[in-house]
Design a protein around this motif. Structure first.
Motif, PDB file in Angstrom:
ATOM      1  N   LEU A  13       0.847  -1.183   0.000  1.00  0.00           N
ATOM      2  CA  LEU A  13       0.000   0.000   0.000  1.00  0.00           C
ATOM      3  C   LEU A  13       0.885   1.237   0.000  1.00  0.00           C
ATOM      4  O   LEU A  13       1.761   1.376   0.853  1.00  0.00           O
ATOM      5  N   ALA A  14       0.697   2.121  -0.972  1.00  0.00           N
ATOM      6  CA  ALA A  14       1.492   3.346  -1.065  1.00  0.00           C
ATOM      7  C   ALA A  14       0.980   4.379  -0.075  1.00  0.00           C
ATOM      8  O   ALA A  14      -0.218   4.655  -0.003  1.00  0.00           O
ATOM      9  N   LEU A  15       1.901   4.965   0.708  1.00  0.00           N
ATOM     10  CA  LEU A  15       1.549   5.970   1.707  1.00  0.00           C
ATOM     11  C   LEU A  15       2.242   7.289   1.384  1.00  0.00           C
ATOM     12  O   LEU A  15       3.193   7.336   0.591  1.00  0.00           O
ATOM     13  N   VAL A  16       1.773   8.351   2.022  1.00  0.00           N
ATOM     14  CA  VAL A  16       2.414   9.659   1.878  1.00  0.00           C
ATOM     15  C   VAL A  16       3.731   9.640   2.648  1.00  0.00           C
ATOM     16  O   VAL A  16       3.831   9.074   3.753  1.00  0.00           O
ATOM     17  N   ASN A  17       4.741  10.238   2.067  1.00  0.00           N
ATOM     18  CA  ASN A  17       6.074  10.233   2.676  1.00  0.00           C
ATOM     19  C   ASN A  17       6.167  11.312   3.747  1.00  0.00           C
ATOM     20  O   ASN A  17       6.480  12.469   3.495  1.00  0.00           O
ATOM     21  N   PHE A 210      -5.928   8.575   1.735  1.00  0.00           N
ATOM     22  CA  PHE A 210      -6.132   8.603   3.182  1.00  0.00           C
ATOM     23  C   PHE A 210      -6.634   9.968   3.638  1.00  0.00           C
ATOM     24  O   PHE A 210      -6.334  10.995   3.036  1.00  0.00           O
ATOM     25  N   SER A 211      -7.371   9.946   4.744  1.00  0.00           N
ATOM     26  CA  SER A 211      -7.962  11.181   5.274  1.00  0.00           C
ATOM     27  C   SER A 211      -7.016  11.917   6.207  1.00  0.00           C
ATOM     28  O   SER A 211      -7.314  13.034   6.622  1.00  0.00           O
ATOM     29  N   GLY A 212      -5.881  11.299   6.576  1.00  0.00           N
ATOM     30  CA  GLY A 212      -4.932  11.936   7.476  1.00  0.00           C
ATOM     31  C   GLY A 212      -3.530  11.437   7.224  1.00  0.00           C
ATOM     32  O   GLY A 212      -3.303  10.531   6.412  1.00  0.00           O
ATOM     33  N   LEU A 213      -2.568  12.012   7.930  1.00  0.00           N
ATOM     34  CA  LEU A 213      -1.162  11.697   7.723  1.00  0.00           C
ATOM     35  C   LEU A 213      -0.523  11.038   8.937  1.00  0.00           C
ATOM     36  O   LEU A 213       0.698  10.929   8.998  1.00  0.00           O
ATOM     37  N   THR A 214      -1.328  10.573   9.878  1.00  0.00           N
ATOM     38  CA  THR A 214      -0.796   9.889  11.051  1.00  0.00           C
ATOM     39  C   THR A 214      -0.963   8.381  10.892  1.00  0.00           C
ATOM     40  O   THR A 214      -1.739   7.904  10.065  1.00  0.00           O
ATOM     41  N   VAL A 215      -0.230   7.645  11.711  1.00  0.00           N
ATOM     42  CA  VAL A 215      -0.346   6.185  11.694  1.00  0.00           C
ATOM     43  C   VAL A 215      -1.771   5.765  12.020  1.00  0.00           C
ATOM     44  O   VAL A 215      -2.342   4.873  11.391  1.00  0.00           O
ATOM     45  N   GLU A 216      -2.381   6.425  13.006  1.00  0.00           N
ATOM     46  CA  GLU A 216      -3.744   6.085  13.408  1.00  0.00           C
ATOM     47  C   GLU A 216      -4.730   6.336  12.277  1.00  0.00           C
ATOM     48  O   GLU A 216      -5.667   5.551  12.058  1.00  0.00           O
ATOM     49  N   SER A 217      -4.533   7.422  11.524  1.00  0.00           N
ATOM     50  CA  SER A 217      -5.436   7.725  10.406  1.00  0.00           C
ATOM     51  C   SER A 217      -5.329   6.671   9.313  1.00  0.00           C
ATOM     52  O   SER A 217      -6.340   6.243   8.748  1.00  0.00           O
ATOM     53  N   VAL A 218      -4.104   6.250   9.007  1.00  0.00           N
ATOM     54  CA  VAL A 218      -3.901   5.235   7.978  1.00  0.00           C
ATOM     55  C   VAL A 218      -4.576   3.923   8.383  1.00  0.00           C
ATOM     56  O   VAL A 218      -5.287   3.300   7.586  1.00  0.00           O
ATOM     57  N   GLU A 219      -4.360   3.500   9.628  1.00  0.00           N
ATOM     58  CA  GLU A 219      -4.962   2.250  10.084  1.00  0.00           C
ATOM     59  C   GLU A 219      -6.480   2.352  10.113  1.00  0.00           C
ATOM     60  O   GLU A 219      -7.192   1.418   9.701  1.00  0.00           O
ATOM     61  N   GLN A 220      -6.995   3.471  10.578  1.00  0.00           N
ATOM     62  CA  GLN A 220      -8.444   3.657  10.637  1.00  0.00           C
ATOM     63  C   GLN A 220      -9.054   3.601   9.245  1.00  0.00           C
ATOM     64  O   GLN A 220     -10.068   2.929   9.019  1.00  0.00           O
ATOM     65  N   ASP A 221      -8.453   4.305   8.299  1.00  0.00           N
ATOM     66  CA  ASP A 221      -8.984   4.320   6.935  1.00  0.00           C
ATOM     67  C   ASP A 221      -8.892   2.954   6.276  1.00  0.00           C
ATOM     68  O   ASP A 221      -9.774   2.562   5.508  1.00  0.00           O
ATOM     69  N   PHE A 222      -7.823   2.222   6.572  1.00  0.00           N
ATOM     70  CA  PHE A 222      -7.669   0.880   5.997  1.00  0.00           C
ATOM     71  C   PHE A 222      -8.817  -0.031   6.419  1.00  0.00           C
ATOM     72  O   PHE A 222      -9.491  -0.644   5.582  1.00  0.00           O
ATOM     73  N   TYR A 223      -9.062  -0.123   7.733  1.00  0.00           N
ATOM     74  CA  TYR A 223     -10.107  -1.031   8.208  1.00  0.00           C
ATOM     75  C   TYR A 223     -11.496  -0.534   7.822  1.00  0.00           C
ATOM     76  O   TYR A 223     -12.396  -1.347   7.547  1.00  0.00           O
TER      77      TYR A 223
END
Length: 361
Positions: A13-17, A210-223
Motif C-alpha cells: 500500500l502506497a503511503l504519503v512520505n 487517506f484522510s490523514g497523515l498519522t499512523v492512526e489515520s492510515v490504520e483507521q482508513d484501511f479497516y
C-alpha cells in the motif's frame, strides 16, 4: 459438510512520505528518492465476496510471517488457497498441526526437489512424506512446535495440466475423503478472487486516498475501507436473492448501479447501517436499489425429498477473534452463505459430486 473457500494473499500500500509514517511503516529508497509503503494481508471468502480477516503492517513484514501467524484465525470449516510463494514446509505443518486441522490448497514451486521428482513419475496424484529444512525447524520452534530432523509431514501432490504449463498442487485434501484429482484445477483457480478484491479495494474503493497523515489515520482508513467493501458486497448479494427468483430481470445488477450503490454507502454509511426498519433490516439499504430488486432472504420449508444442497447458517461458524478490527469485520456477515459442499445424493452429479452452492435459503 460444506467448506468456505478462503483465498489468502498480501499486497503493498502506497503511503504519503512523512516522517511519522516512514518511522512506523518503512518503505523503499534509491539514490534519488524514498517511498513509504505498508504491507496489507487478507483472508478473502471467494464464494461470498467478503474479507474475513485483514491487517496492515510495516512494509518489511514478510507475507509468510503474516500468513503463518493468522492460520489459527481460519475457520475450521474452510479450505485456504495460496499461491506458490507460500509453499513451504512450515506452512504445510502449521495447517496440519492446529488443534483442529485446517485444510489447504497451495501451488507448489516448480524449483522444489520433491516437485521435480513427482513430475518425473508421470503420476497425476501422489501422497508423500516431507522432511523439514533447518530453516523450517527453526521457524516452527519459534511458533511453539517441537521439531527436529526426524519430523515428517504427509501431503498430497496433484498434477494440474493447463494449456501452456503444468501446475503441482500441494494439499491435505485426501482422495479417500472424496477429493478427486480433476477438481483441483478449478479449485485453485478460485484463488484469483482475492486478487480481484485487492484491485477493488485499491482502485474502486480508493484505499490509498487517506484522510490523514498519522499512523492512526492510515490504520483507521484501511479497516474502514475493508468494512465498506464488505457492506457493498452484502447489499449486492442481498439484491441478488430477489433477482435470482425473478427470471424476467437481469441476473446481476448493472455495473453503473453497483458504483452508484458504492458512492451512496461511502457518502452516508450511517443512514444505511444504523436506521432500522423491522428486526435486523437496515432501512437505507432498500433505497439503494430500484423498486422490487431487493428482498431479505428467509428460511422456507423444504420437503425431505429435495435434492437441492443446503446453505449453512453463517452464525454456526467459528467467531473467535483476537484482533479488535476483526470484530468489526465479523459484523459484516450474511444471514446465509455460499459454500462448497458434497451432497449426500452424490450420484446425482456422477464423478463430480462437489458443487459450489449458489442457491439462497
Amino acid at each position: 459438510m460444506g467448506y468456505r473457500l478462503i483465498a489468502v494473499d498480501g499486497s503493498n500500500l502506497a503511503l504519503v512520505n512523512t516522517p511519522s509514517l516512514q518511522a512506523h511503516f518503512g518503505g523503499q529508497s534509491n539514490q534519488n528518492s524514498s517511498f513509504v509503503q505498508a504491507k496489507t494481508f487478507y483472508h478473502y471468502d471467494v464464494l461470498n465476496d467478503l474479507v474475513t480477516h485483514a491487517c496492515i503492517a510495516p512494509y518489511r513484514t514478510s507475507e509468510l510471517t503474516l500468513a503463518s501467524h493468522w492460520i489459527e484465525e481460519l475457520p475450521v470449516d474452510s479450505i485456504a488457497i495460496y499461491d506458490r510463494y507460500y509453499s513451504t514446509f512450515k506452512m504445510f505443518a502449521l495447517h496440519s498441526w492446529q488443534e483442529s486441522e485446517r485444510k489447504f490448497v497451495i501451488r507448489a514451486k516448480d524449483s522444489l526437489e520433491f516437485v521435480k521428482r513427482f513430475l518425473k513419475t508421470g503420476k497425476v496424484s501422489q501422497v508423500i512424506e516431507l522432511a523439514p529444512t533447518q530453516a523450517s525447524i527453526s521457524g516452527l520452534r519459534q511458533s511453539g512446535f517441537a521439531t527436529d530432523s526426524s519430523t515428517r509431514i504427509r501431503i498430497r501432490l496433484v498434477r494440474v495440466e493447463l494449456q501452456s504449463t503444468t501446475e503441482v498442487i500441494a494439499t491435505n485434501l485426501w482422495q479417500e475423503e472424496g477429493f478427486e484429482n480433476d477438481m483441483f484445477g478449478d479449485l485453485y483457480f478460485r484463488r484469483w478472487g482475492v486478487e480481484t478484491n485487492i484491485s477493488k479495494l485499491k482502485n474502486t474503493m480508493q484505499m490509498e486516498s487517506f484522510s490523514g497523515l498519522t499512523v492512526e489515520s492510515v490504520e483507521q482508513d484501511f479497516y474502514a475501507t475493508v468494512m465498506m467493501s464488505n457492506l457493498h458486497s452484502i447489499l449486492i448479494r442481498d439484491a441478488q436473492v430477489q433477482l435470482d427468483r425473478d427470471t424476467s430481470t437481469k441476473k446481476v445488477p448493472p455495473k453503473g448501479q453497483r458504483e452508484q450503490i458504492l458512492r451512496k454507502i461511502k457518502g452516508k454509511p450511517d443512514s444505511h447501517l444504523f436506521q432500522k426498519q423491522g428486526k435486523g433490516n437496515p432501512q437505507g439499504a432498500h433505497g439503494l436499489f430500484p423498486q422490487g430488486h431487493i428482498a431479505h432472504p428467509k428460511r422456507e420449508d423444504r420437503s425431505q425429498g429435495s435434492l437441492r444442497p443446503r446453505i449453512k447458517s453463517a452464525s454456526t461458524g467459528p467467531t473467535q477473534t483476537t484482533n479488535r478490527h476483526d470484530k468489526i469485520l465479523n459484523l459484516m456477515t450474511l444471514p446465509y452463505r455460499v459454500e462448497w459442499r458434497k451432497d449426500i445424493f452424490s450420484g446425482r452429479w456422477g464423478h463430480q459430486p462437489w458443487q459450489w452452492v449458489t442457491s439462497h435459503g
